[in-house]
Design an enzyme around this catalytic site. Sequence first.
Site, PDB file in Angstrom:
ATOM      1  N   GLY A 101       2.663  -1.252   4.323  1.00  0.00           N
ATOM      2  CA  GLY A 101       2.728   0.168   3.999  1.00  0.00           C
ATOM      3  C   GLY A 101       4.165   0.628   3.843  1.00  0.00           C
ATOM      4  N   GLY A 102       4.741   1.119   4.936  1.00  0.00           N
ATOM      5  CA  GLY A 102       6.085   1.705   4.912  1.00  0.00           C
ATOM      6  C   GLY A 102       7.117   0.833   4.197  1.00  0.00           C
ATOM      7  N   GLU A 148      -5.903  -4.941  10.302  1.00  0.00           N
ATOM      8  CA  GLU A 148      -4.896  -3.905  10.533  1.00  0.00           C
ATOM      9  C   GLU A 148      -5.203  -3.169  11.834  1.00  0.00           C
ATOM     10  OE1 GLU A 148      -2.697  -2.670   6.744  1.00  0.00           O
ATOM     11  OE2 GLU A 148      -4.450  -1.392   6.890  1.00  0.00           O
ATOM     12  N   HIS A 197      -9.643   1.281   4.307  1.00  0.00           N
ATOM     13  CA  HIS A 197      -8.400   1.465   5.062  1.00  0.00           C
ATOM     14  C   HIS A 197      -8.668   2.456   6.212  1.00  0.00           C
ATOM     15  CE1 HIS A 197      -4.377   2.767   6.158  1.00  0.00           C
ATOM     16  NE2 HIS A 197      -3.968   1.607   5.669  1.00  0.00           N
ATOM     17  N   ASN A 237       0.869  -1.176   0.000  1.00  0.00           N
ATOM     18  CA  ASN A 237       0.000   0.000   0.000  1.00  0.00           C
ATOM     19  C   ASN A 237       0.909   1.230   0.000  1.00  0.00           C
ATOM     20  OD1 ASN A 237      -1.868   1.998   0.441  1.00  0.00           O
ATOM     21  ND2 ASN A 237      -2.381   1.371   2.541  1.00  0.00           N
ATOM     22  N   TRP A 238       1.051   1.843  -1.166  1.00  0.00           N
ATOM     23  CA  TRP A 238       1.970   2.984  -1.289  1.00  0.00           C
ATOM     24  C   TRP A 238       1.367   4.271  -0.716  1.00  0.00           C
ATOM     25  CZ3 TRP A 238       3.866   2.056  -7.075  1.00  0.00           C
ATOM     26  CH2 TRP A 238       4.726   0.955  -7.080  1.00  0.00           C
ATOM     27  N   LYS A 239       0.102   4.241  -0.366  1.00  0.00           N
ATOM     28  CA  LYS A 239      -0.577   5.420   0.204  1.00  0.00           C
ATOM     29  C   LYS A 239      -0.316   6.651  -0.686  1.00  0.00           C
ATOM     30  CE  LYS A 239      -0.099   3.139   4.627  1.00  0.00           C
ATOM     31  NZ  LYS A 239      -0.005   3.193   6.066  1.00  0.00           N
TER      32      LYS A 239
HETATM   33  P1  PGA Z   1       2.527   0.043   7.681  1.00  0.00           P
HETATM   34  O1  PGA Z   1       1.126   0.358   6.992  1.00  0.00           O
HETATM   35  O2  PGA Z   1       3.047  -1.241   7.102  1.00  0.00           O
HETATM   36  O3  PGA Z   1       3.399   1.219   7.336  1.00  0.00           O
HETATM   37  O4  PGA Z   1       2.293  -0.074   9.150  1.00  0.00           O
HETATM   38  C1  PGA Z   1       0.186  -0.661   6.755  1.00  0.00           C
HETATM   39  C2  PGA Z   1      -1.067  -0.063   6.181  1.00  0.00           C
HETATM   40  O5  PGA Z   1      -1.481   1.032   6.614  1.00  0.00           O
HETATM   41  O6  PGA Z   1      -1.691  -0.652   5.296  1.00  0.00           O
END
Ligand code: PGA
Length: 241
Positions: A220-221, A153, A87, A9-11
């Site tokens: 994410g990160g 999550e 999300h 998830n590149w947000k």
């Molecule tokens: P994260 O994010 O791996 O940076 O904790 C996960 C997400 O929000 O999908």
Amino acid sequence: MRKYLIAGNWKMNSAPGGAFDPGSPYQAHADIDVVVFPTYLDLERCIKAKIISGPQFGHIEEHGAHTGDISLKMCKDLGSIYCLCGHSDRRGEHSETSEEVAAQVTAALEYGLHPIVCIGETLEQKQAGKTEEVLKEMMAPLPLESDITIAYEPVWAISRGDPDTPAATPDDAQNMHALIRSLLPKDRRSVTRILYGGSMKPDNAEALLSQPDIDGGLVGGASLKPEAFQEIVDAASKLTK
Ligand code: PGA
């Protein structure tokens, strides 16, 4: 056997350097499913680079007077395969309700997209002992009898740019996944994939992914760092052997 699914998830971040190159860790994998959720601006490039991908959100109507929105149908027509629904950033920053999230899941299925729907409790809800209640409330309106993927999550474990955020422990995550699985209709329990999301990284991926009810990760990160994402993909691939 449920196939592992590792989703990035590149947000609201641009595609990492080299993401569209042949052989990048975001490309389709032989043993496991690898999926990327880029911004709309990078979606077409992902699709052209044969990266299995989709939007982080899409409007449920096909088209119309919705300034600033892009529809799930448009994303499907572009070549998306998956979509993310509900999300915690969307539930929080855009006040999406569980009913609205469920409507997105239903619309996605109608358009032929595979939805990954996010559920999870905040720290406040966890501390108040409300985790189970919150998960049930988020799951109740979902079409659980359909072919969907759930991402558990816990909001308190999502890194939001802080690499020191602790993930759920493998045991705690397993317990929550088992609870979520028990809330699925009987005939979906062995087939519906439940991903874990929240600070999944190379150093904890294997321990999390080896839990019996954890079928992959929503990352994410670490998905913005190609080497880190590759290591997580490799951990899942190794566990399938
Ligand atoms: P994260 O994010 O791996 O940076 O904790 C996960 C997400 O929000 O999908």
